[in-house]
Design a protein around this motif. Structure first.
Motif, PDB file in Angstrom:
ATOM      1  N   ALA A   1       0.827  -1.210   0.000  1.00 55.90           N
ATOM      2  CA  ALA A   1       0.000   0.000   0.000  1.00 55.90           C
ATOM      3  C   ALA A   1       0.857   1.254   0.000  1.00 55.90           C
ATOM      4  CB  ALA A   1      -0.933  -0.019   1.209  1.00 55.90           C
TER       5      ALA A   1
ATOM      6  N   ASP B   1      -7.840  -3.340   2.157  1.00 56.49           N
ATOM      7  CA  ASP B   1      -9.092  -4.055   2.387  1.00 56.49           C
ATOM      8  C   ASP B   1      -8.818  -5.377   3.100  1.00 56.49           C
ATOM      9  OD1 ASP B   1     -10.513  -2.073   1.126  1.00 56.49           O
ATOM     10  OD2 ASP B   1     -10.682  -3.135  -0.793  1.00 56.49           O
TER      11      ASP B   1
ATOM     12  N   LYS C   1      -6.552   0.232   8.004  1.00 53.81           N
ATOM     13  CA  LYS C   1      -7.446   1.334   7.655  1.00 53.81           C
ATOM     14  C   LYS C   1      -6.653   2.574   7.242  1.00 53.81           C
ATOM     15  CE  LYS C   1     -11.179  -0.254  10.682  1.00 53.81           C
ATOM     16  NZ  LYS C   1     -11.936  -0.013  11.947  1.00 53.81           N
ATOM     17  N   LYS C   2      -5.592   2.843   7.971  1.00 53.25           N
ATOM     18  CA  LYS C   2      -4.748   4.009   7.677  1.00 53.25           C
ATOM     19  C   LYS C   2      -4.160   3.923   6.273  1.00 53.25           C
ATOM     20  CE  LYS C   2      -0.428   6.206   9.129  1.00 53.25           C
ATOM     21  NZ  LYS C   2       0.738   6.125  10.056  1.00 53.25           N
ATOM     22  N   ASN C   3      -3.773   2.708   5.876  1.00 52.62           N
ATOM     23  CA  ASN C   3      -3.136   2.528   4.577  1.00 52.62           C
ATOM     24  C   ASN C   3      -4.110   2.092   3.479  1.00 52.62           C
ATOM     25  OD1 ASN C   3       0.008   2.766   4.921  1.00 52.62           O
ATOM     26  ND2 ASN C   3      -0.718   1.683   6.746  1.00 52.62           N
ATOM     27  N   LYS C   4      -5.420   2.131   3.805  1.00 54.81           N
ATOM     28  CA  LYS C   4      -6.482   1.806   2.836  1.00 54.81           C
ATOM     29  C   LYS C   4      -6.334   0.387   2.265  1.00 54.81           C
ATOM     30  CE  LYS C   4      -7.392   6.604   1.524  1.00 54.81           C
ATOM     31  NZ  LYS C   4      -6.586   7.207   2.616  1.00 54.81           N
TER      32      LYS C   4
ATOM     33  N   LYS D   1      -2.894  -1.106  -5.048  1.00 50.43           N
ATOM     34  CA  LYS D   1      -4.214  -1.380  -4.463  1.00 50.43           C
ATOM     35  C   LYS D   1      -4.149  -2.773  -3.841  1.00 50.43           C
ATOM     36  CE  LYS D   1      -9.175  -1.611  -5.331  1.00 50.43           C
ATOM     37  NZ  LYS D   1     -10.266  -1.631  -6.352  1.00 50.43           N
TER      38      LYS D   1
END
Length: 462
Positions: free
Chosen positions: A23, A109, A104-107, A28
């Motif tokens: 990330a 999933d 969550k911080k690094n997006k 992605k």
């Protein structure tokens, strides 16, 4: 159908680190994990909870044996096992929730569930199939057991069950004198259990420096652990809440039986790849069940990589982490690298044991000329003041170049001290470089400097 640049299977130290690094590099990323919490074996039922119990039980040991010597008088604390387990659970929660925050911080999933790979570029989780340009298998390892020994996690337990016992057993038999067995054996000995360790080989901690092995066993014996070496376990029979361990001595083939309330099986771990569908995919595997990879963590199937315990090499969380970062960098088009010659190993007993690089036995077998510098913690002022003067530091250096090629420490904070040597080795330092580096006084680290001095003209305080 969702699509990603990378899907990592497994959220242990290798998997979650790989996901975060991917990330960070703009990929992605998703990570598949079937547990209710992230972190894999290490954070949930391994490294972290065991260290919590090691820390708590060591505090009890200090209160019982050293507080009075330091003028701290009063009744020794009693063990509230239920509260100790709560403390352990809270420690796990803090760490696993921390990983969830980082996702969550690094997006990243988190795909919840258990993964399989129906074909290259696709990951199935439940009824959903996700596309990925790259897949990283970081599925970790599982407990390895012995023929005739069935783990029920009640009387015959793995490390997982040993971390969740309903009460402190009166007697525990540990099968295997490796890292896990000695750490958890130490915990329960401090808490009041009678602990006997049965090991097939003639030494504890197989593969470690021979001098460390002897000193370590001597110290643990003094702490109350009993050892039966050179013994082959034949089987374990359970009846109710008791067990009988049958073993034969290799020296004379005589058979013996040991009674126990709890039997801890700590005979190593094996790669865990169940359910991934690797055989149908044609992924090459070793005879030991490891996923075969090249020098860039790639399998023989394009776009599929593997790291950590499920591939070759030591089953260590930090090795998996390094591979996770390196694999992520490779996928992103960079030059990922892991220096396998500088991966430390640590046993978190008290005293701790740590090593990096070559042992004397390995150097002798290879005909490599070397010099050894050794310094005892008895000569270290800080160690003596803290009732922690057992053990020593040994540094091995090339006989001609003086370049450090190995180090072995048994003593206070060994797991932290070893990294000074790791950094030195990473930069190709000589023992003299380390010896000429100023070390704060009084610190345990001075023992490392003294061992480096011992590779030259000699230590100062010995």
């Amino acid at each position: 159908m969702s699509s990603y640049d990378v899907i990592i299977i497994g959220s242990g130290p290798g998997g979650y680190v790989c996901a975060i690094r991917c990330a960070q590099l703009g990929l992605k990323t998703a990570c598949v994990e079937g547990r209710e919490t992230l972190g894999g074996t290490c954070l949930n039922v391994g490294c972290i909870p065991s260290k919590a119990l090691l820390h708590a039980s060591h505090q009890l040991h200090e209160a019982e044996h050293n507080f009075a010597k330091m003028g701290l008088k009063g009744k020794a604390p009693s063990v509230d096992w239920k509260q100790m387990l709560t403390y352990k659970k809270e420690t796990i929660g803090q760490n696993t929730s921390g990983i969830e925050f980082l996702f969550k911080k690094n997006k990243i999933d988190w795909i919840k569930g258990w993964a399989s790979i129906p074909e290259a570029g696709k990951v199935r989780v439940g009824d959903d199939v996700h596309e990925a340009k790259n897949i990283v298998i970081a599925s970790g390892s599982d407990v390895a057991t012995l023929p005739g020994v069935e783990i029920d996690e009640k009387v015959v337990v793995s490390s997982t069950g040993a971390l969740e016992l309903s009460k402190v057993p009166k007697k525990m038999v540990v099968i295997g004198a490796g890292v896990i067995g000695l750490e958890l054996g130490s915990v329960y000995k401090r808490l009041g259990s009678e602990v006997k360790v049965i090991e097939y080989l003639d030494t504890i901690t197989p593969g470690m420096d021979a001098e460390v092995q002897r000193q370590f066993q001597k110290i643990l014996t003094k702490q109350g652990l009993e050892f039966q070496l050179g013994a082959a376990v034949q089987g374990v029979e359970t009846k109710g809440n008791k067990a009988k361990v049958t073993y034969k001595l290799r020296k004379d083939d005589s058979e013996h039986v040991e009674d126990a309330d709890i039997v801890l099986v700590s005979t190593g771990r094996k790669p865990f790849t169940d359910g991934l569908g690797l055989e149908a995919l044609g992924v090459e595997m070793s005879d030991r069940g490891q996923i075969k990879t090249d020098g860039h963590w790639a399998t023989n199937i394009k776009g599929i990589y593997a790291i950590g315990d499920c591939i070759d090499g030591p089953m260590l969380a930090h090795k998996a982490e390094d591979e996770g970062m390196a694999a992520a960098e490779t996928i992103a088009g960079q030059k990922g690298h892991v220096n396998y010659g500088v991966i430390p190993g640590v046993i978190y007993t008290h005293p701790e044991v740590a090593n990096v690089g070559q042992t004397e036995a390995q150097l002798k077998d290879a005909g490599h000329k070397y010099k050894a510098g050794k310094f005892s913690f008895m000569g270290n002022g800080r160690a003596k003041a803290n009732h922690a003067a057992e053990g020593f530091v040994k540094i091995l250096a090339d006989a001609e170049t003086d370049r450090i090629i190995g180090a072995h420490i048994i003593g206070p904070m060994a797991g932290d001290l070893i990294h000074e040597v790791c950094v030195a080795m990473e930069f190709g330092a000589a023992a003299e470089d380390l010896a000429r580096t100023c070390h704060a006084h009084p610190t345990y680290s001075e023992a490392v400097r003294e061992a480096a001095l011992a590779c030259g003209d000699g230590p100062i305080h010995s």
